[in-house]
Design a protein around this motif. Sequence first.
Motif, PDB file in Angstrom:
ATOM      1  N   GLN A  16      34.477  27.308  31.773  1.00 47.47           N
ATOM      2  CA  GLN A  16      34.096  27.455  30.328  1.00 47.47           C
ATOM      3  C   GLN A  16      33.288  28.673  30.069  1.00 47.47           C
ATOM      4  O   GLN A  16      33.512  29.564  29.100  1.00 47.47           O
ATOM      5  N   GLN A  19      35.854  31.474  30.469  1.00 49.19           N
ATOM      6  CA  GLN A  19      36.516  31.585  29.028  1.00 49.19           C
ATOM      7  C   GLN A  19      35.777  32.329  27.956  1.00 49.19           C
ATOM      8  O   GLN A  19      36.079  33.165  27.426  1.00 49.19           O
ATOM      9  N   THR A  40      39.927  22.728  27.407  1.00 46.65           N
ATOM     10  CA  THR A  40      41.352  22.530  26.983  1.00 46.65           C
ATOM     11  C   THR A  40      41.567  22.813  25.564  1.00 46.65           C
ATOM     12  O   THR A  40      42.795  22.891  25.057  1.00 46.65           O
ATOM     13  N   HIS A  61      38.222  18.353  23.276  1.00 52.10           N
ATOM     14  CA  HIS A  61      39.460  18.645  24.197  1.00 52.10           C
ATOM     15  C   HIS A  61      40.945  18.528  23.196  1.00 52.10           C
ATOM     16  O   HIS A  61      40.892  18.098  22.322  1.00 52.10           O
ATOM     17  N   GLN A  62      41.311  19.608  23.408  1.00 52.71           N
ATOM     18  CA  GLN A  62      42.899  20.163  22.891  1.00 52.71           C
ATOM     19  C   GLN A  62      43.021  20.214  21.310  1.00 52.71           C
ATOM     20  O   GLN A  62      43.960  20.161  20.758  1.00 52.71           O
ATOM     21  N   ARG A  89      41.944  16.872  19.687  1.00 52.41           N
ATOM     22  CA  ARG A  89      43.425  17.199  19.021  1.00 52.41           C
ATOM     23  C   ARG A  89      43.352  17.449  17.225  1.00 52.41           C
ATOM     24  O   ARG A  89      44.452  17.176  16.940  1.00 52.41           O
TER      25      ARG A  89
END
Length: 130
Positions: A16, A19, A40, A61-62, A89
């Motif tokens: 992280q 990133q 992610t 996440h995602q 998501r």
Amino acid sequence: MTSAPALPSRSTTLQQKWQRLIQTRLWQMDIHRSAWIAPTALIDRTWPKGIHIAAGCVIDHQAVVLTHDMTRGVYLDTRIGEGTRIGARTIIMPGVTIGANCIIEPGSVVNRDVPDGSHMMGNPAKPVAA
């Protein structure tokens, strides 16, 4: 309006940190140092200068944060306010501004601006009834 609940402290992995360095230095995204973004999560790189993430945000996440729509040739600034939590998501469409201290439930699709202190869920995202 209610404020977002206090979130547990989240540790940051080396991935992280790497990133974040690339997102802010190379791609010049506007991401506050205290924002926590899951490794992610997909932060749009097609028009990275359109990303604006304020202090204390959590992007799970995602989750997907977009600044472009190539089918319409749209490149817009997407803003996430201070202390906002984006669930896993979730999809944030280009040009959307999410206010401070909002909660966006997992799996939501946010296609309109969200006022400060809102609790949203669904596709399209709508306010949660109290």
